[in-house]
Enzyme design. Structure first.
Site, mmCIF file in Angstrom:
data_model
loop_
_atom_site.group_PDB
_atom_site.id
_atom_site.type_symbol
_atom_site.label_atom_id
_atom_site.label_comp_id
_atom_site.label_asym_id
_atom_site.label_seq_id
_atom_site.Cartn_x
_atom_site.Cartn_y
_atom_site.Cartn_z
ATOM 1 C CG HIS A 153 -1.918 -1.121 1.176
ATOM 2 N ND1 HIS A 153 -1.777 -2.277 1.908
ATOM 3 C CD2 HIS A 153 -3.054 -1.253 0.464
ATOM 4 C CE1 HIS A 153 -2.783 -3.086 1.651
ATOM 5 N NE2 HIS A 153 -3.575 -2.495 0.779
ATOM 6 C CB ILE A 154 3.274 2.579 2.445
ATOM 7 C CG1 ILE A 154 2.158 2.582 3.512
ATOM 8 C CG2 ILE A 154 4.180 3.793 2.603
ATOM 9 C CD1 ILE A 154 2.630 2.354 4.938
ATOM 10 C CG ASP A 173 6.563 -6.955 -2.975
ATOM 11 O OD1 ASP A 173 6.398 -8.157 -2.681
ATOM 12 O OD2 ASP A 173 6.011 -6.023 -2.380
ATOM 13 C CB VAL A 204 9.419 -4.759 3.548
ATOM 14 C CG1 VAL A 204 9.702 -4.618 2.067
ATOM 15 C CG2 VAL A 204 10.669 -4.468 4.355
ATOM 16 N N PRO A 205 7.277 -5.092 5.835
ATOM 17 C CG PRO A 205 6.043 -7.073 5.966
ATOM 18 C CD PRO A 205 6.622 -6.104 4.981
ATOM 19 C CG ASN A 210 11.555 -8.496 5.420
ATOM 20 O OD1 ASN A 210 12.164 -9.199 4.619
ATOM 21 N ND2 ASN A 210 10.312 -8.104 5.227
ATOM 22 C CB CYS A 231 9.131 6.059 6.347
ATOM 23 S SG CYS A 231 10.064 7.583 6.160
ATOM 24 C CB SER A 232 9.182 0.357 6.829
ATOM 25 O OG SER A 232 8.649 0.694 5.576
ATOM 26 N NE ARG A 233 6.353 -1.365 12.756
ATOM 27 C CZ ARG A 233 5.438 -0.427 12.485
ATOM 28 N NH1 ARG A 233 5.801 0.708 11.925
ATOM 29 N NH2 ARG A 233 4.173 -0.614 12.792
ATOM 30 C CG ASP A 257 8.809 8.273 10.667
ATOM 31 O OD1 ASP A 257 8.827 9.362 11.294
ATOM 32 O OD2 ASP A 257 7.825 7.507 10.660
ATOM 33 C CD GLU A 262 10.026 3.291 16.619
ATOM 34 O OE1 GLU A 262 10.698 3.443 15.590
ATOM 35 O OE2 GLU A 262 8.787 3.399 16.639
ATOM 36 C CG HIS A 294 6.882 5.416 14.362
ATOM 37 N ND1 HIS A 294 7.277 4.147 14.682
ATOM 38 C CD2 HIS A 294 5.897 5.256 13.451
ATOM 39 C CE1 HIS A 294 6.561 3.264 14.008
ATOM 40 N NE2 HIS A 294 5.714 3.924 13.241
HETATM 41 P P1 NAD Z 1 1.875 -3.869 2.872
HETATM 42 O O1 NAD Z 1 1.640 -5.139 3.589
HETATM 43 O O2 NAD Z 1 0.770 -3.235 2.120
HETATM 44 O O3 NAD Z 1 3.116 -4.048 1.869
HETATM 45 C C1 NAD Z 1 4.315 -4.643 2.246
HETATM 46 C C2 NAD Z 1 4.941 -5.257 1.002
HETATM 47 O O4 NAD Z 1 6.258 -5.674 1.324
HETATM 48 C C3 NAD Z 1 4.211 -6.508 0.481
HETATM 49 O O5 NAD Z 1 3.869 -6.326 -0.879
HETATM 50 C C4 NAD Z 1 5.231 -7.634 0.666
HETATM 51 O O6 NAD Z 1 5.138 -8.619 -0.340
HETATM 52 C C5 NAD Z 1 6.522 -6.853 0.575
HETATM 53 N N1 NAD Z 1 7.697 -7.508 1.153
HETATM 54 C C6 NAD Z 1 7.802 -8.218 2.295
HETATM 55 N N2 NAD Z 1 9.074 -8.598 2.492
HETATM 56 C C7 NAD Z 1 9.786 -8.111 1.435
HETATM 57 C C8 NAD Z 1 11.154 -8.160 1.084
HETATM 58 N N3 NAD Z 1 12.065 -8.794 1.828
HETATM 59 N N4 NAD Z 1 11.546 -7.537 -0.063
HETATM 60 C C9 NAD Z 1 10.644 -6.883 -0.826
HETATM 61 N N5 NAD Z 1 9.334 -6.805 -0.534
HETATM 62 C C10 NAD Z 1 8.912 -7.415 0.588
HETATM 63 O O7 NAD Z 1 2.466 -2.877 3.973
HETATM 64 P P2 NAD Z 1 2.354 -1.282 4.005
HETATM 65 O O8 NAD Z 1 1.043 -0.893 4.583
HETATM 66 O O9 NAD Z 1 2.760 -0.744 2.693
HETATM 67 O O10 NAD Z 1 3.454 -0.958 5.120
HETATM 68 C C11 NAD Z 1 4.828 -0.942 4.814
HETATM 69 C C12 NAD Z 1 5.646 -0.671 6.064
HETATM 70 O O11 NAD Z 1 5.302 0.621 6.601
HETATM 71 C C13 NAD Z 1 5.419 -1.654 7.221
HETATM 72 O O12 NAD Z 1 6.664 -1.923 7.845
HETATM 73 C C14 NAD Z 1 4.556 -0.878 8.197
HETATM 74 O O13 NAD Z 1 4.673 -1.349 9.509
HETATM 75 C C15 NAD Z 1 5.165 0.506 8.020
HETATM 76 N N6 NAD Z 1 4.351 1.638 8.511
HETATM 77 C C16 NAD Z 1 5.020 2.718 9.012
HETATM 78 C C17 NAD Z 1 4.298 3.796 9.478
HETATM 79 C C18 NAD Z 1 4.989 5.020 10.019
HETATM 80 O O14 NAD Z 1 4.334 5.887 10.600
HETATM 81 N N7 NAD Z 1 6.290 5.158 9.873
HETATM 82 C C19 NAD Z 1 2.902 3.784 9.431
HETATM 83 C C20 NAD Z 1 2.267 2.671 8.884
HETATM 84 C C21 NAD Z 1 3.008 1.595 8.408
HETATM 85 C C1 COI Z 2 1.534 1.729 12.061
HETATM 86 O O1 COI Z 2 0.366 2.059 11.790
HETATM 87 O O2 COI Z 2 1.922 0.553 12.010
HETATM 88 C C2 COI Z 2 2.515 2.751 12.435
HETATM 89 O O3 COI Z 2 3.690 2.541 12.292
HETATM 90 C C3 COI Z 2 2.032 4.009 13.034
HETATM 91 C C4 COI Z 2 2.035 4.028 14.528
HETATM 92 C C5 COI Z 2 0.706 4.553 15.011
HETATM 93 C C6 COI Z 2 2.338 2.716 15.207
#
Ligand code: NAD
Ligand code: COI
Length: 330
Positions: A153-154, A173, A204-205, A210, A231-233, A257, A262, A294
């Protein structure tokens, strides 16, 4: 239903939801859910939670001891939940997987552009009365090959924004999106992405596989002067390896981020206190590192969706209906 750690900016949306559901008694606190505070939910059928701390075995047990096993997260990530314990206790958990991908993608894109144009250095210079141009020259986004790891999604929204700037975007991916594949965005391996990218952004998660995917051996495969964006984890990045690469000049800039240590540090006020993490303090003060605590998700649009969707989810759970966005816990 009882909600924990409701912030002031979430309160209007909790009230909005409660107004639309007069049949449900809604209680909430601004305190974090912990083994100590779990008792606030006494008598509730389900809880709505988001917190910076982990949902530990002890916390889950404290809820289960009161007969509460229906828990709705107001966020995407589930890596901070003890899922083994949740399974053992028979928890049903939901999250909000898509509350606003734009919020995070936009933040990642803004920070990418900022680091390429050295705005942190310029701002500091200007504040100090130094209005000279050199040597603070920027790199244009359109001249970069931007490698996106994870096209969920992101990642997909980030790709669109970077293309809007004119960058060449490539992606990796293991589960390829059909539309992106047809348009030829994918490279076949991460190594190819590392070799070709001037900017690498992680979307990615934080799974076990990962963890520390960005480490000294992956960095060695990258171009010189690469910019890294996380900006993921935090767990995705071996911070020490990135620091070494920043010191050597191999990595030209680092956007973070999220940070692997953290928990307990971000979203807290450290003014007039001893900062608890020397490594993070050092990163914060580097001119080619942009740290945000974050906050990529933190927009009015996202927060409203997080609250309303989590309450909807919990309402479904307590009525025994199949949850719209369940978290898989086996
Ligand atoms: P999503 O599940 O929609 O997409 C994740 C994608 O990563 C999937 O398509 C999956 O196939 C792919 N993937 C998994 N392992 C992989 C690898 N080793 N190499 C390549 N691709 C791989 O997730 P999303 O909603 O897009 O979220 C992405 C990240 O953003 C997550 O880590 C989530 O926790 C993080 N996030 C951060 C914040 C923030 O505030 N910083 C907020 C929300 C989500
Ligand atoms: C998430 O939605 O996973 C985030 O990283 C944002 C935070 C509220 C935990």
């Amino acid at each position: 239903m009882f909600a924990f750690s409701i912030r002031k900016d979430e309160e209007p949306y909790v009230k909005e939801w409660a107004k639309g559901h007069p049949e449900i008694e809604v209680g909430y606190t601004d305190e974090l859910l912990s083994p100590k505070t779990a008792k606030y939910a006494e008598g509730a059928d389900g809880v709505v939670v988001y917190q910076q701390l982990s949902y530990t075995a002890e916390t889950l047990q404290a809820l289960a001891d009161q007969g509460i096993t229906k828990m709705s997260l107001r966020n995407v990530g589930v890596d901070n939940v003890d899922l083994d314990k949740a399974k053992e206790l028979g928890f049903e958990i939901t999250n909000v997987p898509v509350y606003s991908p734009n919020a995070i993608a936009e933040h990642a894109a803004i920070q990418t552009a900022r680091i390429l144009r050295q705005t942190k250095v310029l701002d500091e210079k200007i504040e100090n009365g130094d209005l000279r141009w050199a040597p603070t020259i920027g790199r244009e986004v359109r001249d970069q090959t931007v490698g996106v790891i994870g096209t969920g999604h992101i990642g997909r929204v980030y790709m669109q924004i970077m293309e809007g700037f004119g960058a060449k975007v490539i992606a990796f991916d293991p589960y390829e999106n059909a539309e992106l594949k047809a348009k030829g965005y994918y490279v076949n391996t991460l190594d190819e992405l590392y070799a070709q990218s001037d900017v690498i952004s992680l979307h990615v998660p934080a799974t076990k596989e990962n963890t520390h995917m960005i480490n000294s051996s992956s960095i060695a495969k990258m171009k010189d002067d690469v910019v890294l964006v996380n900006c993921s984890r935090g767990a995705l990045v071996d911070t020490d390896a990135v620091i070494k690469a920043l010191d050597r000049g191999k990595v030209a800039g680092f956007v973070m981020d999220t940070y692997e240590d953290e928990v307990g540090i971000f979203n807290a006020d450290w003014r007039n206190k001893t900062f608890p993490d020397k490594r993070l303090e050092d990163l914060i003060h580097r001119s080619n590192v942009l740290v945000t605590p974050h906050t990529a998700f933190y927009t009015t649009h996202a927060v409203r969706n997080m609250v309303l969707k989590a309450f909807d989810n919990n309402c479904e759970l307590i009525h025994g209906k199949p949850a719209d966005t369940p978290v898989k816990i086996d």
